[in-house]
Design a protein around this motif. Sequence first.
Motif, PDB file in Angstrom:
ATOM      1  N   ALA A   1       0.837  -1.206   0.000  1.00  0.00           N
ATOM      2  CA  ALA A   1       0.000   0.000   0.000  1.00  0.00           C
ATOM      3  C   ALA A   1       0.864   1.245   0.000  1.00  0.00           C
ATOM      4  O   ALA A   1       0.593   2.225  -0.696  1.00  0.00           O
ATOM      5  N   VAL A   2       1.958   1.209   0.779  1.00  0.00           N
ATOM      6  CA  VAL A   2       2.828   2.370   0.875  1.00  0.00           C
ATOM      7  C   VAL A   2       3.503   2.633  -0.464  1.00  0.00           C
ATOM      8  O   VAL A   2       3.539   3.764  -0.951  1.00  0.00           O
TER       9      VAL A   2
ATOM     10  N   LEU B   1      -5.406   9.967   2.578  1.00  0.00           N
ATOM     11  CA  LEU B   1      -6.049   9.863   3.889  1.00  0.00           C
ATOM     12  C   LEU B   1      -6.332   8.402   4.227  1.00  0.00           C
ATOM     13  O   LEU B   1      -6.086   7.952   5.343  1.00  0.00           O
ATOM     14  N   GLY B   2      -6.832   7.674   3.231  1.00  0.00           N
ATOM     15  CA  GLY B   2      -7.167   6.268   3.470  1.00  0.00           C
ATOM     16  C   GLY B   2      -5.940   5.464   3.864  1.00  0.00           C
ATOM     17  O   GLY B   2      -5.936   4.776   4.894  1.00  0.00           O
ATOM     18  N   VAL B   3      -4.890   5.576   3.070  1.00  0.00           N
ATOM     19  CA  VAL B   3      -3.664   4.824   3.360  1.00  0.00           C
ATOM     20  C   VAL B   3      -3.095   5.255   4.695  1.00  0.00           C
ATOM     21  O   VAL B   3      -2.668   4.436   5.513  1.00  0.00           O
ATOM     22  N   GLY B   4      -3.127   6.588   4.930  1.00  0.00           N
ATOM     23  CA  GLY B   4      -2.593   7.100   6.183  1.00  0.00           C
ATOM     24  C   GLY B   4      -3.347   6.543   7.378  1.00  0.00           C
ATOM     25  O   GLY B   4      -2.737   6.105   8.359  1.00  0.00           O
ATOM     26  N   THR B   5      -4.661   6.512   7.292  1.00  0.00           N
ATOM     27  CA  THR B   5      -5.461   5.985   8.398  1.00  0.00           C
ATOM     28  C   THR B   5      -5.137   4.526   8.638  1.00  0.00           C
ATOM     29  O   THR B   5      -4.952   4.088   9.775  1.00  0.00           O
ATOM     30  N   PHE B   6      -5.074   3.775   7.532  1.00  0.00           N
ATOM     31  CA  PHE B   6      -4.781   2.349   7.638  1.00  0.00           C
ATOM     32  C   PHE B   6      -3.448   2.131   8.341  1.00  0.00           C
ATOM     33  O   PHE B   6      -3.347   1.346   9.295  1.00  0.00           O
TER      34      PHE B   6
ATOM     35  N   GLU C   1     -13.111  -9.045  11.551  1.00  0.00           N
ATOM     36  CA  GLU C   1     -12.921  -7.628  11.828  1.00  0.00           C
ATOM     37  C   GLU C   1     -12.350  -6.946  10.598  1.00  0.00           C
ATOM     38  O   GLU C   1     -11.989  -7.583   9.620  1.00  0.00           O
ATOM     39  N   GLY C   2     -12.280  -5.652  10.669  1.00  0.00           N
ATOM     40  CA  GLY C   2     -11.800  -4.875   9.522  1.00  0.00           C
ATOM     41  C   GLY C   2     -10.324  -5.112   9.245  1.00  0.00           C
ATOM     42  O   GLY C   2      -9.655  -5.856   9.946  1.00  0.00           O
ATOM     43  N   SER C   3      -9.847  -4.447   8.205  1.00  0.00           N
ATOM     44  CA  SER C   3      -8.461  -4.688   7.794  1.00  0.00           C
ATOM     45  C   SER C   3      -7.486  -4.213   8.862  1.00  0.00           C
ATOM     46  O   SER C   3      -6.386  -4.736   8.978  1.00  0.00           O
ATOM     47  N   GLU C   4      -7.871  -3.207   9.650  1.00  0.00           N
ATOM     48  CA  GLU C   4      -6.926  -2.719  10.659  1.00  0.00           C
ATOM     49  C   GLU C   4      -7.153  -3.386  12.004  1.00  0.00           C
ATOM     50  O   GLU C   4      -6.590  -2.992  13.001  1.00  0.00           O
ATOM     51  N   GLY C   5      -8.012  -4.402  12.044  1.00  0.00           N
ATOM     52  CA  GLY C   5      -8.278  -5.087  13.297  1.00  0.00           C
ATOM     53  C   GLY C   5      -7.021  -5.765  13.817  1.00  0.00           C
ATOM     54  O   GLY C   5      -6.293  -6.391  13.064  1.00  0.00           O
ATOM     55  N   THR C   6      -6.761  -5.617  15.108  1.00  0.00           N
ATOM     56  CA  THR C   6      -5.537  -6.189  15.649  1.00  0.00           C
ATOM     57  C   THR C   6      -5.841  -7.259  16.673  1.00  0.00           C
ATOM     58  O   THR C   6      -4.943  -7.805  17.283  1.00  0.00           O
TER      59      THR C   6
END
Lengths: 570, 175
Positions: free
Chosen positions: A257-258, A289-294, A362-367
């Motif tokens: 993504a980066v 913004l999206g990538v940054g949030t992720f 959970e979502g993609s950023e779920g930990t």
Amino acid sequence: MSDSGHAPVPEQQRPTPSGSAAVPDEGLQWRRVHPVTPFVRGWAIIVALLFVVTQQSFEGIPYGELVDDVAQVWWVFVLGILGVLAVVFGFAALSWRMTSFAVDDDAAHLRKGILFRQQRHARLDRLQAVDVRQPLLARLFGLAELTLEVAGGSDSAVAIGFLRLDDATALRADLLARAAGVKARRSGPAPAVPDPADAADTSSAEPGAGRAAAAEPGSGDGRPDGQVPLVAVEAPENQVYEVPPARLLGSLVRLPAVWVSLILFVGLGVVVALTRNVGLLFSLLPAVLGVGTFLFNRFAGEFGFRAAVSPDGIRLRHGLLETRSQTIPPGRVQAIELSQGLWWRGKDWWRIKVNVAGYGVEGSEGTQSVLLPVGPRQEALTAMWLVLPDLGTPDPAALVDEGLTGDARTDRSFTTSPRRALILDPLTWRRNGFAVTDRALLLRGGRLTRRLTVVPHERTQSLGLQQGPWQRRRGVASFTVHSTPGPISPAVHHLDAPDAARLIDAQAVRARTARAQQTPERWMETVAAVAAAAEPTDQSDRQMTDQPTGEPVAERSDAPAARPTSEGDA
Amino acid sequence: MTSFDLPVDPDPVEGITGPFDPPGIAWDRVSPRLTTARLVVLGLTLGLPILACAAVAVLVTPWVWLAAGFLAAILLWAVLLVPRQVRAIGYAERDDDLLIRKGILFRQLVVVPYGRMQFVDVQAGPLDRKLGIAKVQLHTAAASTDAVIPGLPPVEAERLRDRLTARGEAKLAGL
């Protein structure tokens, strides 16, 4: 809040607040959560309300006359704010009064709701995981929320909160001890096998029970919320690995993504430089913004990741702003997946996710379902041994190595897709494969992003086989293991059809046999061998193999003996 | 289309071989009334648009006959396919698990151990009740388990439900 201060003890013994006597209260000690809870939960609403009121009050006044009229109008202004505060406060106090929880040997009980009352009972032998969560605001107050995950689909968790942090950890220890069956032995039937270790075990469980009884009479003393001093002791733990921030940052920088967004950005920069149309830059804003949030969510969620083992299971701690401390008891991990993106290869870094019933998808950023955010292969193997101390094969390391990086040309134990599958899956057909050990099924896949999925036989839910028309022409079929909802869906594609048929048949039998021998839900009653897995040596692996007979005795006498040692610290 | 090798199967049920026909399994079939049920639903969902298209074609422009013909072709194809699909659905009760098989073009086999069953659903809509069929669905802790047996006679559905729950209780283990 005022009434809880002077008479906490009768407050507790009084039956339920209003009209919710669905369950007899005998023997249950209902406790209250911390009074600040409604504010921690609803701070956003409160701020928004205050904002609206302030806005409304000011807009009622023409700006020119503001200075002159302020002397007359500020009453209204203050009254408005006070009114809102009173309503909010009243609501908060009511919702706090209506929320209470209790724990007994078999279940955790939670009652909440003002108009719509809700009672929830979570059976402790069905406990899948316990999380102690501290959102940022709760951290400022030193509060924490305790979440009990039971496998009941989405939103089945029991969230008890907020409590003071040490109360929450003590409650967690208490819950885990009860779920492990440490207390259940007090009233339950005698264990089947009378052996010397058992005697040691009951005697070491007895002090805990005795202290529980001793603690009860004085439960109301001095505690404002009627919170009982908690009894069980936190099981000792050994830290196994941690993820330094530098490595976490390095792993994030290597995410596709980066790079994709960087390339896009540079490309757009060139275009802007050529056309001198700066407005184009704004078109990238949502993507950035999206990538940054992720990235930030992942960094903040996985910051300071530490894993430890204890007799009560795996302990995971992580988080930058909101911290979370997870405990996953033994045998609760349904499936485990090691994966490696293309740009992690140079460092030989791996990421491990697990399926735990109750955590759900959970979502993609779920930990929540992450066992290891990023780590070198050795650490990944260690993390894997935490979950599966025994892979059921003489040389687990070699097998896993083959699963991680091998393919059809180097295989010794994996069965892969036949060459016929080349046209269906030109990239990964050499990697698609499976291997079976005495304890688990290993599924391998992915060429650019390598993946190895391991499902313990006893955790198999159901099995599936699929074949489309093209696959039939090529004589291949896809095999699926259905696991509980989570980030992992174990599958291997394009197996030789006879291989697939044999696999689904044999796997059904293996799952059945493994289930028949699996450790009971109350893990302390027979075995607490996880601590031994901290050192993933071949020796410990071998010890675990004949687990039903010899091993539990040694482990059992060891684990509860370790508990009292930490009593001194606690 | 020829590459889908449909004609190779002389009988859609007997023709299912390989991994989808484990040896020594006697498959139970679902009721042929399921064909009727599915055809009725199909006839309504496709027939009404066909009639509407025909009406527009007669009243406004004959070009709409194309759309009507297209829908009619789909309907005809479905009418030919549905009986074969229904015949391809099979289930078998083994000692420890239930096997469910379906599909001709896209074949699917599910093995659900009794000990893994969390609950069993029996459903019948108005049309199903009229025709005397019901649907039995098995749920495990995995959401991805797709274990549905449609088109069972109600008596058989009840027998199966009771038998499955009885076996499930006998073998129930933790997750």
